[in-house]
Design a protein around this motif. Structure first.
Motif, PDB file in Angstrom:
ATOM      1  N   PHE A  58      20.959  -8.643  -0.410  1.00  0.00           N
ATOM      2  CA  PHE A  58      21.347  -9.290   1.095  1.00  0.00           C
ATOM      3  C   PHE A  58      20.293 -10.165   1.292  1.00  0.00           C
ATOM      4  O   PHE A  58      19.196  -9.632   1.887  1.00  0.00           O
TER       5      PHE A  58
ATOM      6  N   CYS B 292      30.886  -5.584   6.462  1.00  0.00           N
ATOM      7  CA  CYS B 292      29.552  -5.881   6.521  1.00  0.00           C
ATOM      8  C   CYS B 292      28.176  -6.771   5.794  1.00  0.00           C
ATOM      9  O   CYS B 292      27.616  -6.439   5.493  1.00  0.00           O
TER      10      CYS B 292
ATOM     11  N   GLN C  25      23.428   2.904   7.616  1.00  0.00           N
ATOM     12  CA  GLN C  25      23.737   1.413   7.309  1.00  0.00           C
ATOM     13  C   GLN C  25      22.525   0.278   7.802  1.00  0.00           C
ATOM     14  O   GLN C  25      22.427  -0.114   6.093  1.00  0.00           O
TER      15      GLN C  25
ATOM     16  N   TRP D 117      18.135  -3.278   0.655  1.00  0.00           N
ATOM     17  CA  TRP D 117      18.786  -4.264  -0.086  1.00  0.00           C
ATOM     18  C   TRP D 117      18.221  -6.137   0.185  1.00  0.00           C
ATOM     19  O   TRP D 117      17.572  -6.584  -1.066  1.00  0.00           O
TER      20      TRP D 117
ATOM     21  N   CYS E 215      33.927  -1.713   1.555  1.00  0.00           N
ATOM     22  CA  CYS E 215      33.077  -0.425   1.482  1.00  0.00           C
ATOM     23  C   CYS E 215      33.530   0.429   2.218  1.00  0.00           C
ATOM     24  O   CYS E 215      34.397   0.287   2.610  1.00  0.00           O
TER      25      CYS E 215
ATOM     26  N   ALA F 147      27.749  -5.694   2.211  1.00  0.00           N
ATOM     27  CA  ALA F 147      26.762  -4.115   1.629  1.00  0.00           C
ATOM     28  C   ALA F 147      27.537  -5.227   0.155  1.00  0.00           C
ATOM     29  O   ALA F 147      28.776  -5.080  -0.516  1.00  0.00           O
TER      30      ALA F 147
ATOM     31  N   ARG G 139      31.083  -8.109  -2.894  1.00  0.00           N
ATOM     32  CA  ARG G 139      30.698  -7.887  -0.792  1.00  0.00           C
ATOM     33  C   ARG G 139      31.799  -7.031   0.053  1.00  0.00           C
ATOM     34  O   ARG G 139      33.126  -7.683  -0.363  1.00  0.00           O
ATOM     35  N   CYS G 140      31.402  -5.775   0.462  1.00  0.00           N
ATOM     36  CA  CYS G 140      32.252  -5.979   1.448  1.00  0.00           C
ATOM     37  C   CYS G 140      32.704  -6.634   2.615  1.00  0.00           C
ATOM     38  O   CYS G 140      31.475  -7.643   2.619  1.00  0.00           O
TER      39      CYS G 140
ATOM     40  N   ARG H 227      20.657  -1.585   4.013  1.00  0.00           N
ATOM     41  CA  ARG H 227      20.594  -2.726   4.427  1.00  0.00           C
ATOM     42  C   ARG H 227      19.241  -3.247   4.035  1.00  0.00           C
ATOM     43  O   ARG H 227      18.799  -4.179   3.360  1.00  0.00           O
TER      44      ARG H 227
END
Length: 133
Positions: free
Chosen positions: A132, A19, A119, A126, A53, A21, A15-16, A123
């Protein structure tokens, strides 16, 4: 590919680290970035490396801090090795937006544009897919 990628990506659960992601939805590996850039006397060791990311890495660039708009106070950006994500950020699962809970979180959300339309749309998807947070 960065020689540290496997270790850094594993530590970050793919994952980032800014953020959050999920790397699994991208068609290429995330980037290994220097939390404190080499140009600012950062070291090239695992304690100074984070998985990011492309969006967060490009926007962070060589920054290590930013200015809070309301107070004109300089605050350092989120540091994945020194800070806990959940202490500085909160996700609104209805809107898909990330809210900074502290000055560090606020300035990081702002400077990394974590709530850009693209973004937030990603999100939200996700979240619906259970990827997420």
């Amino acid at each position: 590919m960065n020689p540290y990628y496997t270790a850094i990506a594993g530590r970050a659960n793919h994952r980032c680290e800014y953020c959050q992601a999920p790397e699994v939805v991208f068609n290429f590996p995330f980037e290994v970035e220097h939390i404190i850039p080499i140009s600012r006397q950062g070291a090239n060791h695992k304690a100074n490396l984070a998985l990011a990311c492309r969006s967060c890495n490009l926007r962070k660039g060589t920054r290590i801090s930013g200015t809070l708009p309301d107070s004109n106070t300089e605050v350092r950006l989120f540091h994945p090795r020194e800070n806990q994500w959940s202490e500085h950020f909160q996700v609104d699962v209805e809107s898909g937006k990330i809210r900074g809970m502290t000055p560090v979180g606020e300035v990081t959300v702002e400077y990394l544009a974590m709530n850009s339309p693209a973004q937030v749309a990603a999100r939200q998807l996700w979240i619906r897919l259970g990827l997420f947070p």
